[in-house]
Design an enzyme around this catalytic site. Structure first.
Site, PDB file in Angstrom:
ATOM      1  N   ARG A 159      36.621  38.158  28.313  1.00  0.00           N
ATOM      2  CA  ARG A 159      35.216  38.351  28.665  1.00  0.00           C
ATOM      3  C   ARG A 159      34.462  39.270  27.703  1.00  0.00           C
ATOM      4  O   ARG A 159      33.539  39.976  28.102  1.00  0.00           O
ATOM      5  CB  ARG A 159      35.071  38.881  30.092  1.00  0.00           C
ATOM      6  CG  ARG A 159      35.593  37.958  31.171  1.00  0.00           C
ATOM      7  CD  ARG A 159      34.813  36.631  31.218  1.00  0.00           C
ATOM      8  NE  ARG A 159      35.365  35.773  32.250  1.00  0.00           N
ATOM      9  CZ  ARG A 159      36.375  34.906  32.056  1.00  0.00           C
ATOM     10  NH1 ARG A 159      36.907  34.788  30.848  1.00  0.00           N
ATOM     11  NH2 ARG A 159      36.836  34.161  33.033  1.00  0.00           N
ATOM     12  N   SER A 236      30.395  36.236  39.013  1.00  0.00           N
ATOM     13  CA  SER A 236      31.416  37.249  39.293  1.00  0.00           C
ATOM     14  C   SER A 236      30.903  38.608  38.822  1.00  0.00           C
ATOM     15  O   SER A 236      30.676  38.804  37.630  1.00  0.00           O
ATOM     16  CB  SER A 236      32.718  36.904  38.587  1.00  0.00           C
ATOM     17  OG  SER A 236      33.235  35.681  39.072  1.00  0.00           O
ATOM     18  N   GLU A 341      30.764  42.964  35.171  1.00  0.00           N
ATOM     19  CA  GLU A 341      30.672  41.966  34.112  1.00  0.00           C
ATOM     20  C   GLU A 341      29.256  41.789  33.590  1.00  0.00           C
ATOM     21  O   GLU A 341      29.057  41.608  32.393  1.00  0.00           O
ATOM     22  CB  GLU A 341      31.226  40.625  34.610  1.00  0.00           C
ATOM     23  CG  GLU A 341      31.259  39.558  33.552  1.00  0.00           C
ATOM     24  CD  GLU A 341      32.011  38.320  33.994  1.00  0.00           C
ATOM     25  OE1 GLU A 341      31.680  37.228  33.495  1.00  0.00           O
ATOM     26  OE2 GLU A 341      32.931  38.444  34.823  1.00  0.00           O
TER      27      GLU A 341
END
Length: 349
Positions: A159, A236, A341
């Site tokens: 990520r 998320s 995130e």
């Protein structure tokens, strides 16, 4: 500059999937690559604070907004394996599948724009952008030059990439290396393989993989639907934590003390450690689907504990309060710290 909108016309909540965020001093929409480069260069020369805005799907903006100019990347279109940064991501994925190309099908249904995908190495259902990316066209704000950065120089990890968390430049377009046989990448995610009725590692028609992924994402509230508040989210909210090798035994022992030593703990190999499931930790720390934050204006999704959602009348402050409650609860229970995130603008958890 293509379009200018004042704060009285529109707050930034209109441009984020969370539907949260205060006003910007000015908002500019750049509809061509030349326009995008020109406006960024002009603002840099003027010393103006600048925020780049794509699809707004991975963005949390403070209630106070942004005291500067927001440049909305509104470039669209694609030519085979090269796509403009502002192009709606899922529309492009759908087109590649329809054209008989495979490689992006497991990344179907992800909201946002194409230009954001390499920045955070977007991934889902066993696939990551880094596996299919060829290069990005990039405007470097330091040198004021447009160039190409090959995938090997983007420092991809879970990520993230060298482009995340930096304002060094602007992704203008993205180029992929796709299959031309109409079939998917090998299906590596067990849940997706079960849905397709195949063994892990099997390749299937890309169109079948896409439909299966979309079905799974809809069940989890991860496909945008204006009528469904479970999709009023940034996807998320927390990344899956990676526990370093020297702490794995300690953390797993602590988890066992909480959930029972015989309870299987979802864990996956990761560089330098072990990756745990953030959703699993959140639920075992006592935060279940639908767990409400301040005034019930925000909550965990009723479909997926990793999504923090706006129930219709929330503020960014409400959302951040819920995020802190969940983060602190998981840390107190398991000794594991979850990290957000999305990109946080003028705010923090």
């Amino acid at each position: 500059m293509s379009t200018v909108e004042t704060p009285t016309q529109q707050a930034l909540r209109a441009y984020t999937t969370l539907r949260l965020g205060g006003p910007a001093r000015r908002l500019v929409a750049a509809e061509t690559t030349d326009e995008l480069v020109s406006v960024v260069r002009e603002l840099d020369e003027a010393g103006e604070p600048l925020l780049l805005l794509g699809g707004g799907s991975n963005l949390v903006v403070a209630d106070a907004g942004f005291d500067g100019t927001v440049v909305r990347i509104a470039t669209t279109g694609w030519d085979g394996e090269t796509v403009a940064a502002g192009q709606d991501w899922d529309a492009y994925v759908a087109a590649t599948v329809a054209e008989g190309r495979g490689g992006l099908e497991c990344l179907s249904g992800i909201p946002g724009s194409a230009g954001a995908t390499p920045i955070q190495n977007v991934g889902a259902y066993g696939c990551e952008i880094s596996e299919v990316l060829h290069s990005v066209e990039f405007y470097d704000r330091r040198t004021k030059e447009v160039g190409t950065i090959p995938a090997a120089e983007l420092g991809f990890a879970y990520r993230t990439s060298v482009l995340k968390g930096t304002d060094a430049g602007v992704v203008l377009s993205v180029r992929f290396t796709l299959r031309d046989d109409g079939r998917s990448v090998p299906i590596r995610y067990a849940e997706l393989a079960r849905t397709l009725g195949v063994e892990v590692g099997t390749r299937v028609p890309a169109a079948e993989a896409r439909e299966a992924v979309l079905g799974l994402r809809r069940k989890k509230g991860m496909v945008l639907d204006a009528a469904d508040h479970d999709t009023w989210s940034a996807g998320s909210f927390f990344t899956n934590p990676i526990v370093p090798d020297d702490r794995v035994a300690e953390v797993l022992e602590r988890i066992g003390e909480v959930v029972g030593a015989d309870t299987p703990v979802p864990q996956y190999p990761a560089q330098g450690g072990v990756k745990l499931s953030a959703a699993w930790l959140i639920e075992r720390a006592g935060f279940h689907k639908g767990h409400a934050g301040p005034g019930g204006r925000v909550s965990l999704s009723t479909k997926h504990t990793l999504a923090l959602t706006n129930r219709g009348e929330a503020s960014t402050a409400d959302l951040l309060a819920l995020a802190r409650e969940v983060r602190d609860g998981v840390r107190a229970t398991f000794g594991v710290t979850l990290h957000p995130e999305p990109l946080l603008i003028n705010c923090d958890v």
